[in-house]
Design a protein around this motif. Structure first.
Motif, PDB file in Angstrom:
ATOM      1  N   LEU A  93       0.870  -1.167   0.000  1.00 20.23           N
ATOM      2  CA  LEU A  93       0.000   0.000   0.000  1.00 20.23           C
ATOM      3  C   LEU A  93       0.913   1.225   0.000  1.00 20.23           C
ATOM      4  O   LEU A  93       1.388   1.664   1.048  1.00 20.23           O
ATOM      5  N   GLY A  95       0.994   4.684  -0.058  1.00 25.87           N
ATOM      6  CA  GLY A  95       0.116   5.821   0.155  1.00 25.87           C
ATOM      7  C   GLY A  95      -0.064   6.064   1.632  1.00 25.87           C
ATOM      8  O   GLY A  95       0.786   5.701   2.437  1.00 25.87           O
ATOM      9  N   ALA A 157      -3.684   6.981  -2.362  1.00 24.95           N
ATOM     10  CA  ALA A 157      -2.484   6.459  -3.015  1.00 24.95           C
ATOM     11  C   ALA A 157      -1.455   7.569  -3.152  1.00 24.95           C
ATOM     12  O   ALA A 157      -1.779   8.768  -3.091  1.00 24.95           O
ATOM     13  N   LEU A 169      -4.233   1.428  -5.747  1.00 27.41           N
ATOM     14  CA  LEU A 169      -4.329   0.890  -4.398  1.00 27.41           C
ATOM     15  C   LEU A 169      -4.558  -0.618  -4.484  1.00 27.41           C
ATOM     16  O   LEU A 169      -5.109  -1.116  -5.461  1.00 27.41           O
TER      17      LEU A 169
END
Length: 479
Positions: A93, A95, A157, A169
């Motif tokens: 992930l 972000g 993101a 994502l």
């Protein structure tokens, strides 16, 4: 050197005990299987639950086109810990994740809190049965938020770099809301104020004895102790592997002085074998899984061992520092449930945990003195142990009580395997982003997670205290 079987009381279960003074010849993990036993009739379910809510796509950020997902303010059942999971454990992930929660009692909403997204470094090694089980998911670190009944989530993101498209994502993202259930009957030792807690000098007199045990606390050493209520089959198996250290069903393993520790080793293994390991630190007080209320039905039944314990990797749990030491068992039960039910691991990943007051807790089941295979440092779980200091120490200074507890625990456990906490050791990487699989790596016997993997863990402030922990650990060993 003697191998032995841990006997259970009134329950026909025995787990093969792998002792530090009598190790298997192969470095490959070994599995100790416990019989499938029937729990007592009428046993009620252990409290605790997990709510899993899917995130929904939100309009992309106008300025950059960055993808977004989230969950609008929602009324939910009570919970105390949150985390985000997704389908593919290999996906990262890239972000940010932020959550807001509504406190039970006051009804007040918190401000936005950030969740640590880069958590894939805490996992079973590639190619192991645990990693390849098909149940493992990608996940953020869990965040302790306290008793809550409302939640709001936003995930963004990374903004695209020049000349690239928007970052995606991971698929199947959802928020996990974990309720740890009620507190177990025995609480950990009393509070220590990190602001006034003195630095403990291991060379001093009557120091590093750990938090004081409250009056009336069951130490697990009373003659004729009968566990109450009766243990389940799974609890008996998890306790039996510590049978040489405390009675079946004990909520803690009591601390010993250096002299008592040496005498215990001589009694168990004989004078000659014990004399070959003269630098074993005094055994610290350890709260057992029974003591912090682990639901033994959550984990996989078998215990998995490796050859030895050649290194200790220190972590921070990244769950935040907004907990009291009386809440530490709840934090542990939440992390345990998140690792097993949400992330898909066989058990809690860490071998031990330490709270801000210096209480030490048994982590992954299999025996505190044994070389239990954990899932804490991707690529270096074999022949090592993982110690998680509960909290986030990227910017916050860890309390001296916690650093002292790490030193005391490593002095004892590493001493059982003949390791000098100030020395170097060589481990073979199982694969990761810092070292390729098969690479032989020289590491400190007490290392930070970031020494084996590119990660912030255990946080810069805790990492900077590891030199202090190494020196103190060696002194406890009598070096």
């Amino acid at each position: 050197m003697r191998a032995y079987l841990a006997s259970s009381i009134g329950v026909a279960c025995a787990a093969a005990l792998v002792l530090p003074l009598a190790l298997p010849a192969s470095a490959a993990p070994t599995v100790s299987r416990t019989p499938a036993l029937t729990a007592p009739a009428g046993e009620s379910a252990v409290p605790g639950s997990t709510q899993s809510l899917p995130l929904r796509s939100l309009p992309s950020e106008r300025a950059t086109g960055a993808a977004r997902q989230g969950l609008a303010r929602s009324d939910v059942r009570p919970f105390s810990l949150v985390g985000i999971v997704w389908d593919d454990p290999e996906a990262e992930l890239n972000g940010s994740v932020q959550v807001r929660t509504r406190a039970i009692g006051t009804g007040a909403w918190s401000g936005w809190q950030s969740v640590e997204t880069h958590n894939h470094a805490h996992a079973a090694d590639p190619g192991t049965p645990e990693r390849d089980s098909g149940t493992v998911r990608g996940s953020t670190a869990p965040l302790w938020v306290g008793a809550s009944d409302g939640v709001e989530v936003r995930v963004r993101a990374e903004a695209p770099r020049s000349g690239t498209g928007p970052a995606a994502l991971p698929r199947g993202m959802r928020i996990e809301l974990v309720d740890p259930g009620d507190e177990p009957g025995t609480e950990p030792a009393g509070e220590v104020d990190p602001a006034t807690d003195p630095v403990v000098d291991p060379a001093g007199e009557d120091t590093a004895q750990g938090p004081e045990v409250p009056e009336g606390t069951d130490t697990g050493t009373t003659s004729g102790q009968v566990p109450a209520p009766a243990l389940t089959a799974e609890e008996s198996a998890a306790s039996a592997v510590n049978a040489e250290l405390a009675p079946l069903g004990a909520t803690e393993i009591p601390e010993l002085t250096k002299e008592q520790t040496d005498a215990e080793l001589a009694e168990q293994f004989g004078e000659e074998a014990a004399a070959a390991k003269p630098y074993v630190g005094p055994r610290p007080r350890i709260v057992t899984r029974k003591g912090w209320g682990a639901d033994e039905k959550l984990r996989e039944r078998d215990f998995v061992y490796t050859k030895s314990v050649q290194a200790a990797f220190v972590h921070h749990s990244a769950t935040g520092n907004n907990y009291t030491c009386k809440q530490a068992p709840s934090v542990l039960r939440s992390i345990y449930r998140y690792h097993v039910k949400s992330s898909g691991w066989r058990d809690i990943g860490y071998n031990f945990a330490v709270d801000k007051c210096g209480n030490i807790y048994e982590g992954r089941a299999g025996g505190v003195a044994k070389a239990v295979l954990g899932a804490h440092t991707l690529g270096f779980n074999t022949n090592s142990m993982g110690i998680a200091v509960l909290g986030t120490y990227s910017q916050s200074t860890p309390p001296s009580a916690a650093v002292t507890a790490v030193a005391r625990l490593t002095a004892w456990k590493l001493g059982l395997y003949g390791k000098d906490p100030r020395a170097k050791t060589t481990l073979t990487s199982g694969g990761g982003n810092r070292y390729k699989k098969g690479t032989k790596v020289k590491l400190n016997v007490i290392s930070g997670h970031r020494d084996g993997f590119v990660t912030d863990c255990p946080g810069t402030q805790l990492y900077n205290k590891l030199g202090t922990a190494r020196s103190a650990s060696a002194k406890y060993q009598g070096r």
